[in-house]
Design a protein around this motif. Sequence first.
Motif, PDB file in Angstrom:
ATOM      1  N   ILE A  39       0.850  -1.194   0.000  1.00  0.00           N
ATOM      2  CA  ILE A  39       0.000   0.000   0.000  1.00  0.00           C
ATOM      3  C   ILE A  39       0.880   1.235   0.000  1.00  0.00           C
ATOM      4  O   ILE A  39       1.945   1.252   0.614  1.00  0.00           O
ATOM      5  N   GLY A  40       0.440   2.243  -0.722  1.00  0.00           N
ATOM      6  CA  GLY A  40       1.180   3.500  -0.776  1.00  0.00           C
ATOM      7  C   GLY A  40       0.264   4.673  -0.516  1.00  0.00           C
ATOM      8  O   GLY A  40      -0.938   4.618  -0.787  1.00  0.00           O
ATOM      9  N   PHE A  41       0.856   5.726   0.012  1.00  0.00           N
ATOM     10  CA  PHE A  41       0.134   6.957   0.306  1.00  0.00           C
ATOM     11  C   PHE A  41       0.809   8.110  -0.414  1.00  0.00           C
ATOM     12  O   PHE A  41       2.042   8.191  -0.442  1.00  0.00           O
ATOM     13  N   GLY A  42       0.019   8.993  -1.005  1.00  0.00           N
ATOM     14  CA  GLY A  42       0.561  10.171  -1.676  1.00  0.00           C
ATOM     15  C   GLY A  42      -0.190  11.421  -1.264  1.00  0.00           C
ATOM     16  O   GLY A  42      -1.371  11.365  -0.934  1.00  0.00           O
ATOM     17  N   ILE A  43       0.533  12.517  -1.281  1.00  0.00           N
ATOM     18  CA  ILE A  43      -0.063  13.819  -0.975  1.00  0.00           C
ATOM     19  C   ILE A  43       0.609  14.854  -1.862  1.00  0.00           C
ATOM     20  O   ILE A  43       1.798  14.740  -2.169  1.00  0.00           O
ATOM     21  N   ASP A  44      -0.159  15.846  -2.306  1.00  0.00           N
ATOM     22  CA  ASP A  44       0.415  16.910  -3.102  1.00  0.00           C
ATOM     23  C   ASP A  44      -0.328  18.205  -2.828  1.00  0.00           C
ATOM     24  O   ASP A  44      -1.528  18.191  -2.530  1.00  0.00           O
ATOM     25  N   PHE A  45       0.393  19.304  -2.926  1.00  0.00           N
ATOM     26  CA  PHE A  45      -0.124  20.648  -2.706  1.00  0.00           C
ATOM     27  C   PHE A  45       0.265  21.514  -3.898  1.00  0.00           C
ATOM     28  O   PHE A  45       1.365  21.355  -4.433  1.00  0.00           O
ATOM     29  N   HIS A  46      -0.600  22.429  -4.272  1.00  0.00           N
ATOM     30  CA  HIS A  46      -0.245  23.430  -5.276  1.00  0.00           C
ATOM     31  C   HIS A  46      -0.925  24.747  -4.927  1.00  0.00           C
ATOM     32  O   HIS A  46      -2.059  24.750  -4.431  1.00  0.00           O
TER      33      HIS A  46
ATOM     34  N   ASP B  16       2.562   9.598  -6.387  1.00  0.00           N
ATOM     35  CA  ASP B  16       3.316   9.362  -5.154  1.00  0.00           C
ATOM     36  C   ASP B  16       2.822   8.132  -4.408  1.00  0.00           C
ATOM     37  O   ASP B  16       3.620   7.397  -3.813  1.00  0.00           O
ATOM     38  N   ALA B  17       1.527   7.877  -4.448  1.00  0.00           N
ATOM     39  CA  ALA B  17       1.000   6.672  -3.794  1.00  0.00           C
ATOM     40  C   ALA B  17       1.531   5.410  -4.481  1.00  0.00           C
ATOM     41  O   ALA B  17       1.944   4.461  -3.811  1.00  0.00           O
ATOM     42  N   LEU B  18       1.538   5.402  -5.803  1.00  0.00           N
ATOM     43  CA  LEU B  18       2.053   4.247  -6.542  1.00  0.00           C
ATOM     44  C   LEU B  18       3.534   4.037  -6.268  1.00  0.00           C
ATOM     45  O   LEU B  18       3.981   2.920  -5.989  1.00  0.00           O
ATOM     46  N   LEU B  19       4.307   5.120  -6.358  1.00  0.00           N
ATOM     47  CA  LEU B  19       5.749   5.027  -6.121  1.00  0.00           C
ATOM     48  C   LEU B  19       6.038   4.612  -4.682  1.00  0.00           C
ATOM     49  O   LEU B  19       6.907   3.771  -4.424  1.00  0.00           O
TER      50      LEU B  19
ATOM     51  N   VAL C 286      -7.417   2.493  -6.162  1.00  0.00           N
ATOM     52  CA  VAL C 286      -6.914   3.807  -5.791  1.00  0.00           C
ATOM     53  C   VAL C 286      -8.064   4.545  -5.115  1.00  0.00           C
ATOM     54  O   VAL C 286      -9.188   4.551  -5.619  1.00  0.00           O
ATOM     55  N   ASP C 287      -7.769   5.156  -3.982  1.00  0.00           N
ATOM     56  CA  ASP C 287      -8.748   5.959  -3.255  1.00  0.00           C
ATOM     57  C   ASP C 287      -8.124   7.329  -3.028  1.00  0.00           C
ATOM     58  O   ASP C 287      -7.030   7.421  -2.457  1.00  0.00           O
TER      59      ASP C 287
ATOM     60  N   TYR D 279      -4.911  13.904  -1.614  1.00  0.00           N
ATOM     61  CA  TYR D 279      -4.389  12.734  -0.908  1.00  0.00           C
ATOM     62  C   TYR D 279      -4.782  11.501  -1.709  1.00  0.00           C
ATOM     63  O   TYR D 279      -5.872  11.461  -2.286  1.00  0.00           O
ATOM     64  N   ALA D 280      -3.919  10.493  -1.705  1.00  0.00           N
ATOM     65  CA  ALA D 280      -4.261   9.264  -2.426  1.00  0.00           C
ATOM     66  C   ALA D 280      -3.642   8.059  -1.745  1.00  0.00           C
ATOM     67  O   ALA D 280      -2.540   8.133  -1.207  1.00  0.00           O
ATOM     68  N   ASN D 281      -4.376   6.964  -1.783  1.00  0.00           N
ATOM     69  CA  ASN D 281      -3.879   5.656  -1.366  1.00  0.00           C
ATOM     70  C   ASN D 281      -3.981   4.737  -2.573  1.00  0.00           C
ATOM     71  O   ASN D 281      -4.946   4.819  -3.335  1.00  0.00           O
ATOM     72  N   ALA D 282      -2.992   3.863  -2.701  1.00  0.00           N
ATOM     73  CA  ALA D 282      -3.026   2.867  -3.775  1.00  0.00           C
ATOM     74  C   ALA D 282      -2.660   1.517  -3.179  1.00  0.00           C
ATOM     75  O   ALA D 282      -1.678   1.410  -2.437  1.00  0.00           O
ATOM     76  N   LEU D 283      -3.457   0.526  -3.491  1.00  0.00           N
ATOM     77  CA  LEU D 283      -3.170  -0.843  -3.082  1.00  0.00           C
ATOM     78  C   LEU D 283      -2.696  -1.618  -4.302  1.00  0.00           C
ATOM     79  O   LEU D 283      -3.371  -1.619  -5.334  1.00  0.00           O
TER      80      LEU D 283
END
Length: 159
Positions: A5-12, A48-51, A96-97, A151-155
């Motif tokens: 599982i991966g978690f990603g976050i990004d801001f702009h 970022d979640a995938l990576l 992906v959520d 925000y994202a999670n990927a399994l």
Amino acid sequence: MSYRIGFGIDFHQMVEGRDLWIGGVKIPYHKGSLGHSDADVLLHAICDALLGALALGDIGIHFPNTDERFKDIDSKILLKHCYDLISSKGYEIVNVDAAICLEAPKIKKYSPEMRAIIAAILEVSLDDVSIKATTTEKMGFVGREEGLVAYANALLKKK
């Protein structure tokens, strides 16, 4: 079967004079996201979640904002590269959520198209991609429409 599982976050930042791209969809609005690429906050968080699921670093390592090859690049290309990378490591996506935080514009009507674009790139069914949106009730930089966050999670599972 091996799952990761991966978690990603990004801001702009949101600024005048830029297009607003979210989830691969250009959304009409008087402000857009500021960034080196098209600044698609949702696709960047998913990247970022995938990576992260395979400990492959983050989007900045793979697509540095100091590299002119990525100037104004379509983030769908970045997402496809991340997908190809995890596939080459022998993994496939389970789901992906993701969640987007922005005060405006409202994106509910664009969500089906975003899901379809992401599902096609990641070679999963529409039911495997969830996109939610929320405001911050006018609090903080998101509430003042100075920026947006995703925000994202990927399994992933081993093929």
